[in-house]
Scaffold this motif. Structure first.
Motif, short mmCIF file in Angstrom:
data_model
loop_
_atom_site.label_atom_id
_atom_site.label_comp_id
_atom_site.label_asym_id
_atom_site.label_seq_id
_atom_site.Cartn_x
_atom_site.Cartn_y
_atom_site.Cartn_z
N CYS A 49 0.85 -1.19 0.00
CA CYS A 49 0.00 0.00 0.00
C CYS A 49 0.89 1.25 0.00
O CYS A 49 1.83 1.35 0.79
N CYS A 52 0.26 3.02 3.75
CA CYS A 52 0.68 2.42 5.02
C CYS A 52 1.73 1.31 4.85
O CYS A 52 2.16 0.72 5.83
N CYS A 66 -4.56 0.51 0.27
CA CYS A 66 -5.32 -0.63 0.77
C CYS A 66 -6.72 -0.19 1.24
O CYS A 66 -6.96 1.01 1.43
N CYS A 69 -6.80 2.19 4.32
CA CYS A 69 -6.41 3.58 4.05
C CYS A 69 -7.46 4.30 3.20
O CYS A 69 -7.62 5.51 3.32
#
Ligand SMILES: [Zn+2]
Ligand SMILES: [Zn+2]
Length: 240
Positions: A49, A52, A66, A69
């Protein structure tokens, strides 16, 4: 005389930089870990991602974020980290945090430097490194502020000023057993801007040891953003 001084110097160097692997104690020519231990550290590889750094398997044509997020966009732009907090990486962080093995910071800062060279972080310069603050009670328990110690060395090596602009205003329970929602509740108003600090218009890089759900970094970034920081990105030594 010179020979004696050289020997003395080498002794001091060896005391500060022990010539053996910090994990398996095998003797070493240079560095902190032997090749086997270094290779056993699990690196985070693409695809992951873009916000994150959570790794995924499969084929992703383009950078992606992702579902977590997407649903709850954090207050920081991204967090870069190069290692999984398992095996040797988890052990070394644990020894640094709880066993007072302060010298391990040299190795942990190497790993932070790797995160620093992530294109998401290196693409744009920043004005200061901000350690995630510990509560004074926690610092007393541990004997030192391990995050501040990492950031101080990282700042020295990278030539970036350290900005001690956050403080922990509330003692929070250890988060390990909490769900994401409980973590956010537990952290609400846990951080504040230190009196006399200004982050207005600054590009800041938050630094923490381990990324778990990201709620600590999220809360810190929220405080910095609410005081006018221009941008907040983050790095950690590893992620769970
Ligand atoms: Zn080793
Ligand atoms: Zn994500």
């Amino acid at each position: 005389m010179q020979a004696a001084l050289n020997t003395l110097y080498q002794t001091v160097v060896n005391l500060c930089y022990p010539p053996f692997c910090l994990s398996c104690r095998r003797s070493l020519e240079e560095g902190w870990l032997c090749r086997d231990c270094l290779e056993s550290a699990v690196r985070i590889k693409a695809p992951f991602c873009q916000i994150c750094s959570r790794p995924y398997t499969g084929e992703f044509g383009a950078p992606f974020s992702c579902p977590d997020c997407e649903d709850h966009p954090p207050a920081f732009d991204c967090v870069a980290t190069r290692y999984q907090a398992t095996g040797i990486v988890r052990d070394l962080i644990h020894r640094f945090k709880y066993s007072g093995e302060f010298h391990l910071r040299n190795l942990l800062v190497n790993w932070l430097e790797e995160a620093l060279s992530d294109p998401r972080i290196s693409a744009e310069p920043f004005d200061g490194l901000v350690p995630v603050p510990l509560h004074p009670t926690r610092i007393r328990e541990r004997g030192y502020d391990q995050i501040a110690a990492l950031v101080e060395l990282l700042g020295k090596r990278a030539g970036i000023p350290v900005c001690l602009c956050l403080r922990r205003s509330r003692y929070t329970e250890s988060q390990t057993r909490f769900s994401r929602k409980e973590r956010l509740q537990n952290l609400q108003n846990a951080f504040e801007l230190r009196k006399g600090s200004s982050v207005l218009g600054k590009r800041l890089l938050l630094v923490d040891d381990v990324l778990t759900t990201g709620s600590t970094l999220d809360e810190c970034a929220r405080v910095l953003q609410s005081h006018g920081a221009q941008s907040v990105r983050a790095i950690t030594v590893a992620r769970r």
